[in-house]
Motif scaffolding. Structure first.
Motif, PDB file in Angstrom:
ATOM      1  N   UNK A  57       2.735  25.517  -1.651  1.00  0.00           N
ATOM      2  CA  UNK A  57       4.154  25.635  -1.380  1.00  0.00           C
ATOM      3  C   UNK A  57       5.120  24.862  -2.287  1.00  0.00           C
ATOM      4  N   UNK A  58       4.482  23.661  -2.668  1.00  0.00           N
ATOM      5  CA  UNK A  58       5.519  22.600  -3.548  1.00  0.00           C
ATOM      6  C   UNK A  58       4.839  22.401  -4.890  1.00  0.00           C
ATOM      7  N   UNK A  59       3.576  22.712  -5.401  1.00  0.00           N
ATOM      8  CA  UNK A  59       3.141  22.362  -6.413  1.00  0.00           C
ATOM      9  C   UNK A  59       3.954  23.021  -7.817  1.00  0.00           C
ATOM     10  N   UNK A  60       4.501  23.979  -7.814  1.00  0.00           N
ATOM     11  CA  UNK A  60       5.280  24.572  -8.724  1.00  0.00           C
ATOM     12  C   UNK A  60       6.448  23.856  -9.205  1.00  0.00           C
ATOM     13  N   UNK A 112       7.164  20.329  -8.119  1.00  0.00           N
ATOM     14  CA  UNK A 112       6.802  18.927  -8.057  1.00  0.00           C
ATOM     15  C   UNK A 112       5.509  18.894  -8.080  1.00  0.00           C
ATOM     16  N   UNK A 113       4.654  19.206  -9.405  1.00  0.00           N
ATOM     17  CA  UNK A 113       3.337  19.144  -9.702  1.00  0.00           C
ATOM     18  C   UNK A 113       2.646  17.802  -9.308  1.00  0.00           C
ATOM     19  N   UNK A 114       3.564  16.757  -9.929  1.00  0.00           N
ATOM     20  CA  UNK A 114       2.728  15.248 -10.035  1.00  0.00           C
ATOM     21  C   UNK A 114       2.668  15.046  -8.755  1.00  0.00           C
ATOM     22  N   UNK A 115       3.683  14.845  -8.005  1.00  0.00           N
ATOM     23  CA  UNK A 115       3.712  14.366  -6.506  1.00  0.00           C
ATOM     24  C   UNK A 115       2.769  15.280  -5.789  1.00  0.00           C
ATOM     25  N   UNK A 116       2.709  16.578  -5.883  1.00  0.00           N
ATOM     26  CA  UNK A 116       1.955  17.355  -4.999  1.00  0.00           C
ATOM     27  C   UNK A 116       0.595  17.246  -5.245  1.00  0.00           C
ATOM     28  N   UNK A 117       0.148  17.148  -6.665  1.00  0.00           N
ATOM     29  CA  UNK A 117      -1.247  16.819  -6.842  1.00  0.00           C
ATOM     30  C   UNK A 117      -1.767  15.644  -6.368  1.00  0.00           C
ATOM     31  N   UNK A 118      -1.102  14.471  -6.634  1.00  0.00           N
ATOM     32  CA  UNK A 118      -1.485  13.370  -6.214  1.00  0.00           C
ATOM     33  C   UNK A 118      -1.734  13.411  -4.620  1.00  0.00           C
ATOM     34  N   UNK A 119      -0.590  13.933  -3.810  1.00  0.00           N
ATOM     35  CA  UNK A 119      -0.883  13.845  -2.715  1.00  0.00           C
ATOM     36  C   UNK A 119      -1.957  14.509  -1.939  1.00  0.00           C
TER      37      UNK A 119
END
Length: 256
Positions: A96-99, A101-108
């Motif tokens: 839902x979020x990666x497109x 906010x990729x850095x925050x989402x992938x780190x999370x």
């Protein structure tokens, strides 16, 4: 001359897969919330004596022997089932979020995977430890008490006492939700508070333990060990209530 036609229709198969993942993530979030409700209910009823501040380690081992099945079911629910439910929930939130906010989402998502591993490790160590201590209590109750105190310290450090990794996942995913605007505001505000609280609490606990070590004595060591067991049992329901609120809020509002 041959002309090529470029299709502008959306990829229906990809959209259908994403929708299925969203529904699965929502169901997983509700299941995770259900494990917390289950754990809190058991704490308030059949495992109420396990949180007694006046209970000694020996009394805790006696309780463990008498309620072995209930404790096994409790640890399976709050650690193993929760860990399994966390996988599709984390994947759905990433989708839902990666497109945006990729850095925050992938780190999370990385921290979510680590949290899953810690939950499974905590649950499996606890369940095997319960069986070992119950068998040992029949022949050597004193040794059983020492073994259970050691197991409790290990599981507390992995995931029952500090929850730093879980706090990081919740904090980062809530920040991504804030940036993208795709999660409810009340959810990510509460999640950031939860993530920050876990980090600050772990840091303060480490500073307090370091200071106490300078004036340690055998009697104080015993008292501190007993206090640690009591603190773990009392603080666990509080963390459960916060996690239950967040797990119900995210799937019911954001993964529809």
């Amino acid at each position: 001359m041959t002309t090529q036609t470029i299709s502008t229709q959306p990829d229906t198969s990809s959209a259908a897969t994403s929708n299925r993942l969203m529904r699965l993530g929502g169901a997983a979030g509700l299941l995770a919330a259900g494990t917390f409700a289950y754990g809190i209910a058991m704490f308030a009823t059949s495992l109420g004596d396990y949180t007694d501040p006046d209970a000694t380690p020996a009394e805790l081992v006696d309780f463990l022997v008498d309620h072995q099945g209930q404790l096994l079911a409790w640890y399976i629910g709050i650690f193993l089932v929760f860990g399994a439910a966390l996988v599709p929930l984390a994947l759905a939130l990433r989708e839902r979020l990666v497109d945006r906010a990729p850095i925050l989402t992938n780190t999370a998502t990385v921290f979510a995977g680590v949290w899953v591993a810690l939950m499974f490790a905590t649950g499996m160590i606890s369940n095997i430890g319960i069986e070992v201590v119950a068998d040992l209590a029949e022949t050597d109750p004193t040794q059983a008490t020492s073994v259970w105190s050691s197991i409790d310290a290990v599981t507390d450090g992995l995931g029952g006492g500090n929850e730093i990794v879980g706090g990081l996942w919740i904090g980062l995913i809530s920040a991504a939700g804030f940036v993208t605007g795709r999660l409810p505001r009340c959810g990510h505000h509460g999640a950031r508070l939860r993530g920050g609280r876990d980090g600050v609490r772990a840091r303060l606990d480490r500073l307090v333990r370091r200071r106490r070590c300078r004036t340690a004595s055998p009697q104080r060591d015993r008292e501190r060990g007993r206090a640690q067991l009591v603190s773990t049992r009392v603080n666990t329901p509080r963390a459960m209530i916060t996690d239950w609120t967040l797990c119900t809020m995210i799937p019911s509002h954001a993964l529809r």
